[in-house]
Design a protein around this motif. Structure first.
Motif, PDB file in Angstrom:
ATOM      1  N   ALA A   1       0.861  -1.181   0.000  1.00 19.49           N
ATOM      2  CA  ALA A   1       0.000   0.000   0.000  1.00 19.49           C
ATOM      3  C   ALA A   1       0.898   1.232   0.000  1.00 19.49           C
ATOM      4  CB  ALA A   1      -0.899   0.017   1.232  1.00 19.49           C
ATOM      5  N   ALA A   2       0.492   2.265  -0.726  1.00 21.57           N
ATOM      6  CA  ALA A   2       1.312   3.475  -0.831  1.00 21.57           C
ATOM      7  C   ALA A   2       0.521   4.693  -0.383  1.00 21.57           C
ATOM      8  CB  ALA A   2       1.795   3.666  -2.263  1.00 21.57           C
ATOM      9  N   ARG A   3       1.212   5.576   0.308  1.00 23.72           N
ATOM     10  CA  ARG A   3       0.606   6.853   0.693  1.00 23.72           C
ATOM     11  C   ARG A   3       0.546   7.743  -0.551  1.00 23.72           C
ATOM     12  NH1 ARG A   3       0.285   8.902   5.914  1.00 23.72           N
ATOM     13  NH2 ARG A   3       1.947   7.509   6.654  1.00 23.72           N
ATOM     14  N   ILE A   4      -0.607   8.346  -0.820  1.00 25.67           N
ATOM     15  CA  ILE A   4      -0.767   9.214  -1.987  1.00 25.67           C
ATOM     16  C   ILE A   4       0.065  10.475  -1.782  1.00 25.67           C
ATOM     17  CG2 ILE A   4      -2.375  10.510  -3.416  1.00 25.67           C
ATOM     18  CD1 ILE A   4      -2.783   7.524  -3.583  1.00 25.67           C
ATOM     19  N   GLN A   5       0.994  10.716  -2.687  1.00 26.29           N
ATOM     20  CA  GLN A   5       1.866  11.890  -2.587  1.00 26.29           C
ATOM     21  C   GLN A   5       2.425  12.226  -3.958  1.00 26.29           C
ATOM     22  OE1 GLN A   5       5.826  10.785  -0.677  1.00 26.29           O
ATOM     23  NE2 GLN A   5       4.527   9.074   0.001  1.00 26.29           N
ATOM     24  N   ASP A   6       3.101  13.357  -4.054  1.00 31.89           N
ATOM     25  CA  ASP A   6       3.674  13.792  -5.320  1.00 31.89           C
ATOM     26  C   ASP A   6       4.686  12.778  -5.836  1.00 31.89           C
ATOM     27  OD1 ASP A   6       2.177  16.092  -5.177  1.00 31.89           O
ATOM     28  OD2 ASP A   6       3.790  17.300  -4.305  1.00 31.89           O
ATOM     29  N   HIS A   7       4.703  12.609  -7.167  1.00 32.69           N
ATOM     30  CA  HIS A   7       5.694  11.789  -7.874  1.00 32.69           C
ATOM     31  C   HIS A   7       5.568  10.293  -7.589  1.00 32.69           C
ATOM     32  CE1 HIS A   7       7.409  15.702  -8.638  1.00 32.69           C
ATOM     33  NE2 HIS A   7       7.684  15.889  -7.350  1.00 32.69           N
ATOM     34  N   LEU A   8       4.450   9.880  -7.018  1.00 30.65           N
ATOM     35  CA  LEU A   8       4.230   8.450  -6.796  1.00 30.65           C
ATOM     36  C   LEU A   8       4.079   7.745  -8.144  1.00 30.65           C
ATOM     37  CD1 LEU A   8       3.608   6.139  -4.717  1.00 30.65           C
ATOM     38  CD2 LEU A   8       1.191   6.742  -4.984  1.00 30.65           C
ATOM     39  N   ARG A   9       4.620   6.535  -8.250  1.00 28.10           N
ATOM     40  CA  ARG A   9       4.492   5.752  -9.471  1.00 28.10           C
ATOM     41  C   ARG A   9       4.399   4.268  -9.122  1.00 28.10           C
ATOM     42  NH1 ARG A   9       8.913   2.768 -10.778  1.00 28.10           N
ATOM     43  NH2 ARG A   9      10.995   3.445 -10.099  1.00 28.10           N
ATOM     44  N   PRO A  10       3.822   3.461 -10.011  1.00 27.59           N
ATOM     45  CA  PRO A  10       3.811   2.020  -9.771  1.00 27.59           C
ATOM     46  C   PRO A  10       5.177   1.414 -10.057  1.00 27.59           C
ATOM     47  CG  PRO A  10       2.753   2.521 -11.856  1.00 27.59           C
ATOM     48  CD  PRO A  10       3.063   3.837 -11.220  1.00 27.59           C
ATOM     49  N   HIS A  11       5.468   0.337  -9.398  1.00 22.78           N
ATOM     50  CA  HIS A  11       6.701  -0.409  -9.654  1.00 22.78           C
ATOM     51  C   HIS A  11       6.328  -1.879  -9.843  1.00 22.78           C
ATOM     52  CE1 HIS A  11      11.028  -0.742  -9.806  1.00 22.78           C
ATOM     53  NE2 HIS A  11      10.993  -1.770  -8.991  1.00 22.78           N
ATOM     54  N   GLY A  12       5.583  -2.128 -10.908  1.00 25.27           N
ATOM     55  CA  GLY A  12       5.014  -3.448 -11.107  1.00 25.27           C
ATOM     56  C   GLY A  12       3.717  -3.584 -10.345  1.00 25.27           C
ATOM     57  N   ALA A  13       3.101  -4.746 -10.452  1.00 23.62           N
ATOM     58  CA  ALA A  13       1.789  -4.955  -9.854  1.00 23.62           C
ATOM     59  C   ALA A  13       1.832  -5.126  -8.341  1.00 23.62           C
ATOM     60  CB  ALA A  13       1.129  -6.183 -10.487  1.00 23.62           C
ATOM     61  N   HIS A  14       3.029  -5.272  -7.766  1.00 28.94           N
ATOM     62  CA  HIS A  14       3.131  -5.583  -6.337  1.00 28.94           C
ATOM     63  C   HIS A  14       3.720  -4.451  -5.505  1.00 28.94           C
ATOM     64  CE1 HIS A  14       2.421 -10.042  -6.763  1.00 28.94           C
ATOM     65  NE2 HIS A  14       2.635  -9.678  -8.017  1.00 28.94           N
ATOM     66  N   ARG A  15       4.298  -3.451  -6.146  1.00 27.16           N
ATOM     67  CA  ARG A  15       5.012  -2.405  -5.412  1.00 27.16           C
ATOM     68  C   ARG A  15       4.722  -1.026  -6.002  1.00 27.16           C
ATOM     69  NH1 ARG A  15       5.656  -6.050  -2.493  1.00 27.16           N
ATOM     70  NH2 ARG A  15       7.521  -6.723  -1.348  1.00 27.16           N
ATOM     71  N   TRP A  16       5.111  -0.017  -5.237  1.00 23.02           N
ATOM     72  CA  TRP A  16       5.045   1.379  -5.653  1.00 23.02           C
ATOM     73  C   TRP A  16       6.430   1.998  -5.468  1.00 23.02           C
ATOM     74  CZ3 TRP A  16       0.120   2.648  -7.374  1.00 23.02           C
ATOM     75  CH2 TRP A  16      -0.908   1.795  -6.951  1.00 23.02           C
ATOM     76  N   HIS A  17       6.659   3.131  -6.121  1.00 24.38           N
ATOM     77  CA  HIS A  17       7.934   3.823  -5.943  1.00 24.38           C
ATOM     78  C   HIS A  17       7.679   5.310  -6.104  1.00 24.38           C
ATOM     79  CE1 HIS A  17      12.367   4.216  -5.966  1.00 24.38           C
ATOM     80  NE2 HIS A  17      12.352   2.961  -5.514  1.00 24.38           N
ATOM     81  N   ASN A  18       8.741   6.096  -6.171  1.00 28.77           N
ATOM     82  CA  ASN A  18       8.613   7.537  -6.298  1.00 28.77           C
ATOM     83  C   ASN A  18       9.697   8.028  -7.247  1.00 28.77           C
ATOM     84  OD1 ASN A  18       8.889  10.507  -5.585  1.00 28.77           O
ATOM     85  ND2 ASN A  18       7.195   9.934  -4.241  1.00 28.77           N
ATOM     86  N   TYR A  19       9.300   8.915  -8.164  1.00 25.07           N
ATOM     87  CA  TYR A  19      10.258   9.412  -9.147  1.00 25.07           C
ATOM     88  C   TYR A  19      11.322  10.322  -8.541  1.00 25.07           C
ATOM     89  CZ  TYR A  19       7.592   7.705 -13.179  1.00 25.07           C
ATOM     90  OH  TYR A  19       6.970   6.904 -14.121  1.00 25.07           O
ATOM     91  N   MET A  20      11.036  10.901  -7.393  1.00 21.83           N
ATOM     92  CA  MET A  20      11.923  11.947  -6.864  1.00 21.83           C
ATOM     93  C   MET A  20      12.651  11.561  -5.582  1.00 21.83           C
ATOM     94  SD  MET A  20      11.578  14.156  -9.190  1.00 21.83           S
ATOM     95  CE  MET A  20      12.501  15.520  -8.462  1.00 21.83           C
ATOM     96  N   LYS A  21      12.335  10.439  -4.985  1.00 21.16           N
ATOM     97  CA  LYS A  21      13.006  10.067  -3.734  1.00 21.16           C
ATOM     98  C   LYS A  21      12.922   8.566  -3.512  1.00 21.16           C
ATOM     99  CE  LYS A  21       9.073  10.450  -0.552  1.00 21.16           C
ATOM    100  NZ  LYS A  21       8.579  11.031   0.719  1.00 21.16           N
ATOM    101  N   ALA A  22      13.761   8.096  -2.616  1.00 17.75           N
ATOM    102  CA  ALA A  22      13.676   6.699  -2.193  1.00 17.75           C
ATOM    103  C   ALA A  22      12.636   6.620  -1.084  1.00 17.75           C
ATOM    104  CB  ALA A  22      15.030   6.213  -1.695  1.00 17.75           C
ATOM    105  N   PRO A  23      11.501   6.004  -1.334  1.00 17.23           N
ATOM    106  CA  PRO A  23      10.427   6.006  -0.327  1.00 17.23           C
ATOM    107  C   PRO A  23      10.794   5.148   0.880  1.00 17.23           C
ATOM    108  CG  PRO A  23       9.850   4.591  -2.160  1.00 17.23           C
ATOM    109  CD  PRO A  23      11.120   5.279  -2.553  1.00 17.23           C
ATOM    110  N   LYS A  24      10.261   5.538   2.026  1.00 16.68           N
ATOM    111  CA  LYS A  24      10.444   4.740   3.240  1.00 16.68           C
ATOM    112  C   LYS A  24       9.395   3.649   3.257  1.00 16.68           C
ATOM    113  CE  LYS A  24      10.702   4.892   8.282  1.00 16.68           C
ATOM    114  NZ  LYS A  24      10.692   5.731   9.498  1.00 16.68           N
ATOM    115  N   GLU A  25       9.851   2.404   3.281  1.00 14.54           N
ATOM    116  CA  GLU A  25       8.951   1.259   3.211  1.00 14.54           C
ATOM    117  C   GLU A  25       9.130   0.373   4.435  1.00 14.54           C
ATOM    118  OE1 GLU A  25       8.315  -1.111  -0.613  1.00 14.54           O
ATOM    119  OE2 GLU A  25       9.457  -2.544   0.598  1.00 14.54           O
TER     120      GLU A  25
END
Length: 437
Positions: free
Chosen positions: A313-337
């Protein structure tokens, strides 16, 4: 004077008697009237309880639950059979009020995005379950049976559900996506079957991020309609409470997946008939996992039949993007997971014998070892496709029993005691009165 006195007292006596008769009649009729009024209030045949009535006059198929005294269906019994493809006996206790505080100010607001071709018999209980645990909004990208008029009409009538069809306009819009520039996804491009689905899911997730922001969502989760969130560690079994309790700097949270372990080959309604699951290795001591690995795989290629990396599950925020069907990522930072220690995603995979042929029918791949590699990512999916494409019905059933069905009760008990397997009954609460046990 005596005669005068006698004659004057007679009308007074008559008036008194008439008044007495009226009082007696009133006292007799009053309790009868009250009793009759009480009977009218409690009579179930004519008055509608506002708590049980729906603002939408359309009644979903299968919404009656065992023991209820519901109003007559507007749809005929044959309609329900046609829509659901089964008897009208419900598989889940649907209630007619699907709002579940939809539009309220309860935070955080959670949405699920899913790409599905399933029918109502699978999608309706899936939606209902997740609404109960705190999900408010669903973005359903539909194809196949899910996009048919009779199914999509029902889905569109549910508050909080948005149905997105795979139209030419949608495909043209997604063809311009920056997802096509992702090098990590390139190996899945322009390949059939599961590879194509994986890319579609990623594109749909990207669109759902924008839609979720517009809808004021706080968290987004990608799930298939054969997966249920299991917020076991949360108060009141609420995924909303689970996410609300996370530190504010957490961007993403991983739910390790548990895989269904069917104990019969005739499962019809997985959510209400399956209670045994294989735990994810993330939730097991390393000694228990390694020490029981061979027993747990039962001759199959891997520990799980299908995937084993959970869902995030990902917190809705700027620059959020999918990283395949199982993960999310961010174009501008390394997200804390973070990864949850108790909560999980329950994956009901290959729970029905018909899943073998349904997967085969969705893919035009040739049933050879080389060709299936182009169509399926996982070894078990490849083997299942070849069997479903080349074997007889009897051979398929024998293969299914050997590789999927957990019929060895002694082994099951041993793995349950060692923590590899676990029993989870929560999704079975709405079990139909006539479901087999």
């Amino acid at each position: 004077m005596a005669a005068l006195s006698y004659s004057s007292s007679k009308p007074i006596s008559s008036s008194y008697q008439a008044l007495s008769y009226r009082l007696l009649l009133l006292l007799t009729l009053l309790p009868l009237t009250v009793a009759f009024f009480a009977f009218i209030l409690q009579w179930q045949g004519g008055l509608i309880d506002p708590l049980l009535s729906s603002p939408d006059p359309f009644q979903f198929p299968g919404m009656d639950y065992p023991g209820s005294n519901s109003r007559p269906h507007r749809r005929s019994v044959s309609d329900c059979v046609d829509v659901l493809g089964q008897s009208r006996s419900p598989a889940f206790p649907y209630f007619k009020d699907w709002n579940f505080e939809f539009g309220s100010n309860l935070r955080p607001k959670i949405c699920i995005v899913s790409s599905t071709a399933a029918g109502l018999e699978q999608i309706l209980p899936w939606i209902f379950y997740h609404k109960v645990i705190g999900v408010s909004t669903f973005f359903l990208f539909v194809e196949g049976k899910a996009a048919s008029p009779v199914v999509s009409k029902v889905l569109e009538s549910i508050p909080g559900v948005e149905v997105i069809y795979r139209t030419k306009e949608l495909e043209e819009q997604q063809a311009k996506s920056r997802i096509w520039n992702e090098t990590w996804l390139a190996k899945f491009f322009y390949k059939p079957c599961n590879h194509e689905l994986f890319v579609k899911q990623t594109l749909n997730m990207e669109m759902a991020i924008v839609m979720s922001r517009d809808a004021g969502m706080d968290w987004i989760i990608h799930l298939d309609t054969d997966e249920l969130i299991h917020p076991s560690s949360a108060r009141q079994y609420s995924v909303r409470q689970l996410l609300a309790d996370l530190p504010e700097d957490v961007d993403m949270v991983v739910f390790p997946n548990y895989e269904s372990c069917v104990e019969r080959d005739d499962i019809i309604e997985p959510f209400t008939e399956v209670s045994m699951f294989k735990k994810n290795f993330d939730h097991l001591p390393i000694e228990a996992y390694l020490g029981n690995y061979r027993r747990a795989i039962r001759g199959n290629p891997n520990y799980f039949l299908t995937y084993g990396n959970g869902k995030a599950a990902a917190r809705i925020q700027d620059h959020l993007r999918p990283h395949g069907a199982h993960r999310w990522h961010n174009y501008m930072k390394a997200p804390k997971e973070i990864k949850l220690d108790e909560a999980a995603v329950l994956h009901y995979t290959y729970t029905k014998f018909s899943d073998l042929t349904s997967r085969r029918d969705r893919c035009g791949c040739k049933p050879t070892k080389e060709d299936v590699k182009k169509c399926f990512m996982l070894e078990f999916d490849r083997a299942a496709f070849i069997i479903a494409s080349t074997a007889t019905e009897e051979e398929m059933l024998r293969w299914y029993r050997h590789h999927v069905v957990w019929t060895n009760k002694a082994l099951n008990l041993k793995l349950l005691k060692r923590g590899i397997l676990t029993r989870i009954y929560t999704p079975m609460v709405g079990k139909s009165h006539n479901s087999r046990t």
